[in-house]
Enzyme design. Sequence first.
Site, mmCIF file in Angstrom:
data_model
loop_
_atom_site.group_PDB
_atom_site.id
_atom_site.type_symbol
_atom_site.label_atom_id
_atom_site.label_comp_id
_atom_site.label_asym_id
_atom_site.label_seq_id
_atom_site.Cartn_x
_atom_site.Cartn_y
_atom_site.Cartn_z
ATOM 1 C CB CYS A 248 -0.985 -0.046 1.170
ATOM 2 S SG CYS A 248 -2.360 1.125 0.998
ATOM 3 C CG HIS A 333 -4.180 -3.892 2.578
ATOM 4 N ND1 HIS A 333 -3.253 -3.473 3.505
ATOM 5 C CD2 HIS A 333 -4.724 -2.769 2.054
ATOM 6 C CE1 HIS A 333 -3.241 -2.157 3.553
ATOM 7 N NE2 HIS A 333 -4.120 -1.703 2.676
ATOM 8 C CD GLU A 335 -2.395 -6.470 5.179
ATOM 9 O OE1 GLU A 335 -3.087 -5.463 5.386
ATOM 10 O OE2 GLU A 335 -1.790 -6.671 4.103
#
Length: 366
Positions: A248, A333, A335
Amino acid sequence: MDKTAYLVLENGAIFKGKRFGSEKNVIAEIVFTTGMTGYLETLTDKSYAGQIIVQTFPLIGNYGVIPEDFESSLISAKGYVVKHPCREPSNFRSKGILEDFLKENDIPGIYDIDTRALVKILREKGVMNGLITDSIQDIPFHEIKKYVIKDIVPEVSSKEVKILEPSRVERNVVLMDFGLKDNIARELVKRNCKVTIVPWNTSPGEIKKINPDGIMLSNGPGDPSENTLIIENLKEITRFGIPVFGICLGHQLLSLAMGYKTFKLKYGHRGGNQPVKNLETGRVYISSQNHGYAVDNDSIDTDTGTPLFINVNDGTCEGIQYKKIKAFSVQFHPEAAGGPKDTAFLFDKFIDLMEGKDKGAKNAAE
């Protein structure tokens, strides 16, 4: 009965609703997210610092407040807009209700407005500033229009070094915190990495002293190009020969350090349903995203980097594989705690890069 409240946009549009959460008035940039779940991860994501969040999904709060799911210990957003807040959540893990969580963090919310009409304005006109207020008498349009998110990374970054260790340490990673989502650290620890979380302004020399096997660049809020100190530090850090993985804002900052350019998107990408395409394999993944800026595809120097992923909806850059340094970065993202988990394999790609096994942009799972 809840008090009447108003959401006023800088273009003059006014939405009447009702208060929940804190009762203070606030001016901020208004953005929307399309996530159907994950409202806790959204509220505790520091990338929303300085913004009022609008949820497009109508019912928010139905599984309550679950601290174990937070991405940080507090809410960094300045306000919250929903159609219907649930005040009687049903979930065995719940520790409270959404409204109380907003009050505890002094975050004003407004509900019972036409969020569909609001989001249509933001999509057509672009992201804009707004005001949550109790009164529409003497609206301070000048104050609304001049609001800007500035120098926000130092506000949300860690102030001191923090170390997380798994039961068995196989490698050592420095995680630079620009507004860190905690699940990035959790994914590294899960892969037997000792994680040293360092503040945004940690010098290259201090990082080198830690002697890491890899360096992770976290997500974060704001305009990436204003972070000139970080960009200069990254120019030096990339010369160490240590593998780097950016997510990001970390992706954008690494790109700027390589001499590429970024620009502000009309209304950004926020939500858990953004399709991204791996340009080497042709495979499409559904990703979680939260960003208002993107790397300019045309600015990528093909001698130093190659596009790794693109956004299927608008063709914007979603990832870069670098050629002359041991690094790659993604805009989305991998994660994502609220889901989807399609791209979690990128953490394994980072492990492979640290171990000298990575073969480039291909999906490590294929």
